[in-house]
Design an enzyme around this catalytic site. Structure first.
Site, mmCIF file in Angstrom:
data_model
loop_
_atom_site.group_PDB
_atom_site.id
_atom_site.type_symbol
_atom_site.label_atom_id
_atom_site.label_comp_id
_atom_site.label_asym_id
_atom_site.label_seq_id
_atom_site.Cartn_x
_atom_site.Cartn_y
_atom_site.Cartn_z
ATOM 1 N N HIS A 1 0.824 -1.207 0.000
ATOM 2 C CA HIS A 1 0.000 0.000 0.000
ATOM 3 C C HIS A 1 0.855 1.253 0.000
ATOM 4 O O HIS A 1 2.038 1.211 0.353
ATOM 5 C CB HIS A 1 -0.886 0.009 1.244
ATOM 6 C CG HIS A 1 -0.072 -0.003 2.510
ATOM 7 N ND1 HIS A 1 0.464 -1.170 3.022
ATOM 8 C CD2 HIS A 1 0.349 0.989 3.336
ATOM 9 C CE1 HIS A 1 1.166 -0.889 4.101
ATOM 10 N NE2 HIS A 1 1.114 0.413 4.311
ATOM 11 N N HIS B 1 5.396 6.167 -1.071
ATOM 12 C CA HIS B 1 6.193 4.950 -1.238
ATOM 13 C C HIS B 1 5.371 3.713 -0.929
ATOM 14 O O HIS B 1 4.331 3.786 -0.274
ATOM 15 C CB HIS B 1 7.413 4.994 -0.316
ATOM 16 C CG HIS B 1 7.067 4.873 1.136
ATOM 17 N ND1 HIS B 1 6.595 5.936 1.890
ATOM 18 C CD2 HIS B 1 7.082 3.806 1.987
ATOM 19 C CE1 HIS B 1 6.365 5.532 3.131
ATOM 20 N NE2 HIS B 1 6.646 4.237 3.213
#
Lengths: 172, 172
Positions: free
Chosen positions: A34, A115
């Site tokens: 995620h 990220h």
């Protein structure tokens, strides 16, 4: 209850991330790969329900946008987390910002660096090995993002999705 | 892509289920505790997107309903799965039915028995021990269900939520 807001990238990117996480991320089994938009925050369930319309408003005001991943990067020396670097773009940065202002507590502990974590909590020598290898790789992932998800954390530290917010598709 | 449709019960029921799953369910880390409404089915992503309005229509036509869990039960001797038995009620049975008719393939391999798995794939002696103990317990869980979730499966067999459908709250 502890909540968080994330983007799940498409399956093929999750599969790629998991191929590393399986070996290098002790949190592998707690949540699918995620992009964190808002770190874990404590909130009463009833208070959270009052914020749902706000999340819908934000979703409705957001257009689907593209993300690109070209390489891995690291938070070293702050932490030895290694991640797929999501190239920053205005839509993503703006979306994340909205979860930290107005009715939302600003619980950011550091500037937003989009990220997808693929390794963390490694031993020093393992970190050096893994990052040394991965930093040579070029990646070429692209995806269209059209939703974010509100999650809550269970006692075993894993996360369950409470609700999905699809851009432009919510009744406020 | 492999999809499935589930209900996640509230956190306190998930936490209870996980306290058993942690020890007795090898699929513990692949998905949070859930009630399966539609077993895994294969579908092209584009075909699935065409079915989303159908899922929204079903969600909009469903009212929030209560579920009760009073005891554990088992699928033995078919399988040695042990589960929190969700007392059947019309709303739940009707909701599940709608995912197996009309535009949805009927992929049911057995009659619908609403449940939350807490143990599976045990050795015979372990099964007897665990079920022998758990069947004596009375449980007293109640919850209001107001949503279901569409998930897809990753290569590592874990599941990611694609979308949440909240009863009466979807734009079709």
């Amino acid at each position: 209850m502890k909540y968080g807001i994330v983007i799940f990238p498409p399956k093929y990117i999750q599969d790629e991330a998991n191929s590393y996480r399986k070996r290098y991320d002790p949190k592998y089994s707690l949540i699918p790969p995620h992009i964190t938009l808002k770190e874990a925050f404590d909130m009463d369930e009833k208070e959270m329900d009052k914020l749902i319309p706000e999340l819908k408003r934000i979703a409705n005001a957001t257009n689907p946008f593209s993300i690109e991943i070209r390489k891995v990067s690291t938070f070293f020396p702050v932490t030895n987390t290694i991640y797929f670097k999501v190239e920053p773009n205005d839509e993503l940065m703006n979306l994340q910002k909205q979860f930290h202002e107005g009715k939302f507590e600003n619980n950011m502990s550091h500037p937003f660096v989009p990220h997808i974590t693929i390794a963390q909590n490694l031993r020093d020598d393992e970190y050096s090995d893994v990052f040394g290898t991965l930093k040579m790789n070029q990646f070429n992932f692209e995806a269209t993002i059209d939703r974010f998800q509100l999650l809550y954390q269970l006692e075993n530290q894993s996360w369950t999705v409470y609700e999905t917010f699809v851009f432009g598709k919510e009744i406020v």
